[in-house]
Design an enzyme around this catalytic site. Structure first.
Site, PDB file in Angstrom:
ATOM      1  N   HIS A   1       8.232   3.145 -13.924  1.00  0.00           N
ATOM      2  CA  HIS A   1       9.147   3.006 -12.768  1.00  0.00           C
ATOM      3  C   HIS A   1       8.587   3.699 -11.525  1.00  0.00           C
ATOM      4  O   HIS A   1       9.344   4.115 -10.664  1.00  0.00           O
ATOM      5  CB  HIS A   1      10.537   3.571 -13.084  1.00  0.00           C
ATOM      6  CG  HIS A   1      11.083   3.123 -14.399  1.00  0.00           C
ATOM      7  ND1 HIS A   1      11.844   1.994 -14.555  1.00  0.00           N
ATOM      8  CD2 HIS A   1      10.946   3.643 -15.658  1.00  0.00           C
ATOM      9  CE1 HIS A   1      12.173   1.838 -15.834  1.00  0.00           C
ATOM     10  NE2 HIS A   1      11.633   2.826 -16.526  1.00  0.00           N
TER      11      HIS A   1
ATOM     12  N   LYS B   1      -6.882   5.849  10.903  1.00  0.00           N
ATOM     13  CA  LYS B   1      -6.649   4.966   9.764  1.00  0.00           C
ATOM     14  C   LYS B   1      -7.922   4.600   9.007  1.00  0.00           C
ATOM     15  O   LYS B   1      -8.981   4.406   9.580  1.00  0.00           O
ATOM     16  CB  LYS B   1      -5.984   3.656  10.224  1.00  0.00           C
ATOM     17  CG  LYS B   1      -4.555   3.812  10.666  1.00  0.00           C
ATOM     18  CD  LYS B   1      -3.594   4.202   9.558  1.00  0.00           C
ATOM     19  CE  LYS B   1      -3.253   3.034   8.654  1.00  0.00           C
ATOM     20  NZ  LYS B   1      -2.443   2.013   9.341  1.00  0.00           N
TER      21      LYS B   1
ATOM     22  N   GLU C   1      -6.041  -4.925  -0.644  1.00  0.00           N
ATOM     23  CA  GLU C   1      -4.936  -5.719  -0.088  1.00  0.00           C
ATOM     24  C   GLU C   1      -5.269  -7.207  -0.114  1.00  0.00           C
ATOM     25  O   GLU C   1      -4.437  -8.046  -0.467  1.00  0.00           O
ATOM     26  CB  GLU C   1      -4.640  -5.277   1.343  1.00  0.00           C
ATOM     27  CG  GLU C   1      -4.047  -3.894   1.420  1.00  0.00           C
ATOM     28  CD  GLU C   1      -3.984  -3.404   2.866  1.00  0.00           C
ATOM     29  OE1 GLU C   1      -2.906  -3.476   3.450  1.00  0.00           O
ATOM     30  OE2 GLU C   1      -5.023  -2.973   3.397  1.00  0.00           O
TER      31      GLU C   1
END
Ligand code: ARG
Length: 458
Positions: free
Chosen positions: A156, A283, A290
């Site tokens: 979870h 960044k 992705e």
């Protein structure tokens, strides 16, 4: 350009129809397999007495030249000739004349395209499996580079129990091996030669189909000409296997994305496999992961496209089936590239062991071990679970950790606790105790890495 069926037609095919129906812009990729198929067919025709040895030899020579031209980039594919099959046949006839015009005896593009595609799939599967093996080796490389790295195992997405990082990576090695076995399985089932099935009902020319199949390296021949030209289940199987592979890679991508975030900080990706932001200077984005997560959608889409294309088709061949190739080629290309780039990224991925250790050092990850401790002292597990739950509740309310409760506090919850309870709170002890087959004790994990290394090098 006069088409191959000019005999009964009075008008040329409309330009729009040519544009709509051409497949050569993508099925040219079948050229090598089409040529192999044609050579085997020519040998079959020679054995059947349709071609002389000289004609067969002219055909072989002509096709070899065409292959060279295609590979040199000098062959002009014409969309007016619709597909790779007619382009090659027409070029052959232009080159060698009458003998070339005999090649299509006892053959239809329906059994021809089915043969070419099966041959193509056999080769593609071998290539994909090779790349899956490389990725598995990259994962194993991280296991051996960081044999002691620990990480919380999650359920979870909540910290559950400690595991070795290698154990987590080996889970993907297992998944990938099932992807390999699904592809091998598909390869076994598709290893059947449809050539000789003609348009749908075979041919009146007595071809030795088994000899042709053997020539092409197929293990078997199809036993129903209608099935042979009309089903594409073998492509659907590959597209499913590649969808599943894509989904596995997508899950690994998600892990890599989480791990490389500042929140987790478990791994550092190489600059070579990340990109910056045009706006935010700080960044470093995990684009490879992705993109792979994103591209898995295409793989599933390609499977869906084919299944919907086949569904409801009347027997036997229908032109709809030409729509099988783009999804197939796209899934093969997408998977190969994803595997290659992923393998490169994993090879260069650094595990931040202090970060993973800090996350794993949360003593709550050993709450189950405390319950097991009580079980070993004769307490039923449900009761043990409740006792530990009470202790966890105390920690939660008082903002304390399980190892910092005192023995009297433990005993106040249940008198069975003794001071050896405190020896539970060591990750090393917790891991070493997990010795069952498939569990992450260091001994097991080392053996698993060795088992996979041996398997992948054999
Ligand atoms: N380009 C066609 C395909 O991929 C080849 C078979 C054409 N057969 C036909 N009867 N028009 O399906």
């Amino acid at each position: 350009m006069r088409t191959m069926w000019k005999g009964r037609f009075e008008k040329e095919t409309s330009n729009l129809v040519q544009q709509y129906g051409e497949s050569v812009s993508y099925d040219w990729r079948l050229y090598a397999h089409d040529i192999r198929g044609s050579i085997a067919h020519a040998r079959g025709l020679e054995r059947a007495g349709i071609l002389t040895a000289d004609e067969r030899s002219q055909i072989e020579k002509g096709l070899a030249e065409i292959r060279e031209e295609i590979e040199a980039g000098t062959f002009a594919f014409k969309t007016s000739l619709e597909d790779v099959h007619m382009n090659i046949e027409s070029a052959l006839t232009e080159k060698i004349g009458a003998a070339g015009a005999k090649l299509h005896t006892a053959r239809s593009r329906n059994d021809q395209v089915a043969t070419d595609t099966r041959l193509y799939c056999k080769d593609a599967i071998v290539e994909i499996i090779g790349e899956i093996h490389s990725l598995q080796k990259s994962l194993l490389g991280r296991c051996t580079a960081y044999p002691n790295a620990v990480v919380p195992g999650y359920t979870h997405l909540q910290r559950g129990q400690p595991v070795l990082f290698a154990h987590h990576l080996l889970a993907y090695v297992e998944m990938l091996s099932r992807d390999t076995s699904r592809l091998e399985d598909a390869a076994t089932r598709l290893d059947v030669c449809p050539l000789g099935s003609g348009a749908l009902a075979g041919s009146t020319i007595p071809l030795d189909r088994a000899a042709v199949a053997k020539d092409l390296g197929f293990s078997d021949i199809s036993h129903n000409s209608m099935d042979a030209v009309s089903d594409r289940d073998y492509i659907a199987e590959i597209l499913f296997a590649l969808s599943m592979l894509g989904i596995h890679l997508s899950r690994l991508s998600e892990d890599v994305i989480l791990w490389s975030s500042s929140e987790f900080g478990f791994v550092k990706l190489s600059d070579a496999h990340t990109t910056g932001s045009s706006l935010m200077p700080q960044k470093k984005n995990p684009d490879v992961a992705e993109l792979t997560r994103g591209k898995s959608g295409r793989l599933v889409g390609n499977l869906t496209t084919l299944l919907v294309t086949i569904k409801g088709l009347p027997m036997t061949y229908n032109r709809d089936l030409q729509e099988d190739k783009e999804p197939l080629f796209d899934s093969i290309d997408t998977s190969l590239l994803a595997l290659r780039v992923f393998s490169e990224m994993i090879t260069a991925m650094e595990i931040q062991e202090e970060k993973t250790l800090a996350a794993t050092s949360d003593p709550m990850l050993l709450a189950t071990d405390v319950a097991d401790y009580l079980v070993k002292k004769g307490i039923p597990f449900r009761k043990a679970h409740e006792i530990v739950g009470t202790l966890v509740g105390i920690c939660d309310r008082e903002n304390r950790e399980l190892p910092n409760l005192t023995l009297p506090e433990y005993q106040a919850v249940d008198p069975v606790f003794e001071k050896d309870v405190f020896s539970i709170f060591s990750i090393a002890t917790a891991l070493a105790a997990r010795t069952a087959i498939g569990a992450p004790s260091p001994t097991n994990v080392t053996a698993e890495v060795a088992r996979w290394e041996a398997k992948l090098t054999s």
